[in-house]
Every structure is written in C-alpha cells, then in structure tokens.
Write a protein that holds these residues in place. Structure first.
Motif, short mmCIF file in Angstrom:
data_model
loop_
_atom_site.label_atom_id
_atom_site.label_comp_id
_atom_site.label_asym_id
_atom_site.label_seq_id
_atom_site.Cartn_x
_atom_site.Cartn_y
_atom_site.Cartn_z
N ASP A 5 -9.94 -9.11 4.74
CA ASP A 5 -10.35 -7.74 4.42
C ASP A 5 -11.36 -7.77 3.29
OD1 ASP A 5 -10.62 -5.06 4.17
OD2 ASP A 5 -8.62 -4.68 3.35
N THR A 7 -13.63 -5.07 2.93
CA THR A 7 -14.22 -3.74 3.00
C THR A 7 -14.71 -3.24 1.64
OG1 THR A 7 -11.99 -2.83 2.80
CG2 THR A 7 -12.89 -3.06 5.02
N ALA A 104 -14.15 -8.14 14.56
CA ALA A 104 -14.50 -7.32 13.40
C ALA A 104 -15.90 -6.78 13.58
CB ALA A 104 -14.40 -8.13 12.11
N THR A 118 -11.18 -0.78 9.87
CA THR A 118 -10.58 -0.62 11.18
C THR A 118 -10.16 0.84 11.39
OG1 THR A 118 -8.40 -1.18 10.34
CG2 THR A 118 -9.76 -2.99 11.15
N TYR A 120 -7.28 1.80 12.40
CA TYR A 120 -5.93 1.95 11.85
C TYR A 120 -5.98 2.27 10.36
CZ TYR A 120 -1.33 0.65 10.13
OH TYR A 120 -0.12 0.66 9.50
#
Length: 265
Positions: A5, A7, A104, A118, A120
């Motif tokens: 991750d 982000t 991704a 994502t 989610y």
C-alpha cells in the motif's frame, strides 16, 4: 497477489520531463513510471528492457507484442488522455488481450505519479465518515431531549438548552480552573514543605552549635570551680598553720615570762 500500500506516496521527476520534452508515446510513459517506487523489478517489462536495451525492440508496439508472448506480471498503459495516464499492473496468462488479471492501478497526472486506492478502501473510508457524522447527529439529538415521568420524552425548551449549554461551558471552565488551582496548591505545598525543611535544618544547626558552645563554657566553668576550690583549700590550710604558729609563740612567751617571775622570787 498482495500489493504494498503506497497510496500515501507521491513521486515525480521534473528534470526527466524537461530533458525529453514530455511523453511522446506509451513507452516513454512506462520508462518514466519505471523510475518510481511503484515499479516492480521482477516484472516482464523489466526483463524485456534488459534484453532489448541495445536494439530496435524498444518501440511501444514492439514491446507490447513481445509482452503478449510472455506470462507473468507486467505493466501496461490502459488509458491515456494527456496530462493523465493510467497504468495497470496485471498478471498475463496468455496472448489474448483478455487473458490478464488486474493487480493494481496507478496514474500519472502532469508529473506526479500516484497509486490508485482500491474500491474497498474508498467505500470503507466513506462508510466510516458517514457513520461518524450519523453518531454525532444522534448525540446532538439526545442532548436536546428530556424525560418527564408524566409525559415521557420530549424536546427541551430554548431556555433549558441555553442553561444546559451554559452549565456545560461553566463545568468545563470550572474543571479547568479546578485543575489549575490543584496544580497551584500542589506547587505551593511543595515550596512550603521545602521552606519548612530548610528552616528546621537551620534551627537544628543553631541548637547544635549552641549546645557545643554551652558544653565548652560549662567545662571551662567546672575547671575554674575546681581550681578555685583547690586554691581556697590551700589558703585555708595556710591560715590554719599560721594560727597554730601564733598560738605556739604566745604559749612560749607566756611560759618564758612565768619562769622569769619564779626566778625573781
């Protein structure tokens, strides 16, 4: 496959864009993306670039055709609308365009490269935000209600709400003031205890010095008393001896006078 991750990471290299004058094809977009921390060194793109760095297969179409013949992880530009480019990390199973599984998604806007969150994580974040605001609304509504045994629940009047707000503010202010006063009293007690301890130590030191001085004076007085008593005893003994001598002389003179009288008769 799990993806790290990233982000919260933002990467860019403006010097590279100024040197090459921007992105002219999809291969240049991937070359720029390959310098970012989002790039996978084990991907098919990296293997192919190492094999074809000195020939003509570095063109975009030739690279895409060569990647379709391979299986494994690869990067591909799936959308381009300058200055926005979307790059997808995917797993290729066969030569068909549909034989891929997305892993991704990344995007380039201007010179900045980001990892796309994502679905989610986006939905979970929105749900948590909405639940927080709903909970806050229920708490505010509950603070405006009151219960009467005869009537049941009802809304508070404007005066009751203003009083409750004043009490809440007053309670907070009183609590803060009480906390400050408690701190001040604790500090004052500490200073007072220190002052009392120092004064007690000084008094003890003064008493010790005075006791030592009195002990010396009494010892010297006792010595003087002893010397005085010795001197007085010596003087009394001398006086007694003198009186005895005088008496003996008087007795001798009287006896000598008696003898003269007898001899004269």
């Amino acid at each position: 496959m799990e993806v790290e991750d990233l982000t919260s990471v933002e990467w860019r290299d403006t010097g590279w864009l100024e040197r090459f004058g921007g992105f002219h094809n999809r291969q240049m977009v991937l070359d720029y993306f390959a310098m970012s921390p989002f790039w996978d060194r084990q991907s098919n793109n990296q293997v192919l670039s190492m094999q074809t760095q000195f020939n003509d297969l570095r063109q975009a179409d030739s690279t895409e055709e060569a990647l379709r013949k391979m299986t494994g992880v690869e990067f591909a530009v799936v959308h381009e609308q300058p200055p926005v480019y979307v790059i997808q990390k995917q797993y290729r199973r066969g030569p068909s365009p549909n034989d891929v599984t997305p892993i991704a998604t990344y995007y380039i806007t201007g010179a900045n490269v980001y990892q796309s969150p994502t679905v989610y994580s986006v939905i979970a974040n929105r749900l948590l935000t909405s639940l927080f605001h709903v909970n806050s609304a229920f708490q505010d509504a509950q603070s405006m209600m009151e219960y009467f045994p005869a009537k049941g629940y009802g809304w508070k009047t404007a005066s009751a709400l203003s009083n409750a707000q004043k009490q809440g503010k007053g309670g907070k202010a009183a609590s803060s003031q009480g906390y400050l006063k408690a701190q001040e009293t604790q500090e004052f007690r500490g200073w007072m205890e220190k002052a009392i301890d120092t004064s007690a130590m000084r008094v003890l030191q003064k008493e010790a010095t005075s006791q030592t001085a009195e002990g010396g004076v009494t010892a010297s007085g006792k010595g003087l008393d002893k010397q005085g008593s010795q001197m007085s005893s010596q003087s009394s003994q001398q006086d007694l001896s003198k009186t005895k001598r005088q008496r003996r002389k008087q007795e001798d003179v009287a006896a000598h006078a008696k003898k003269k009288k007898k001899a004269a008769k």
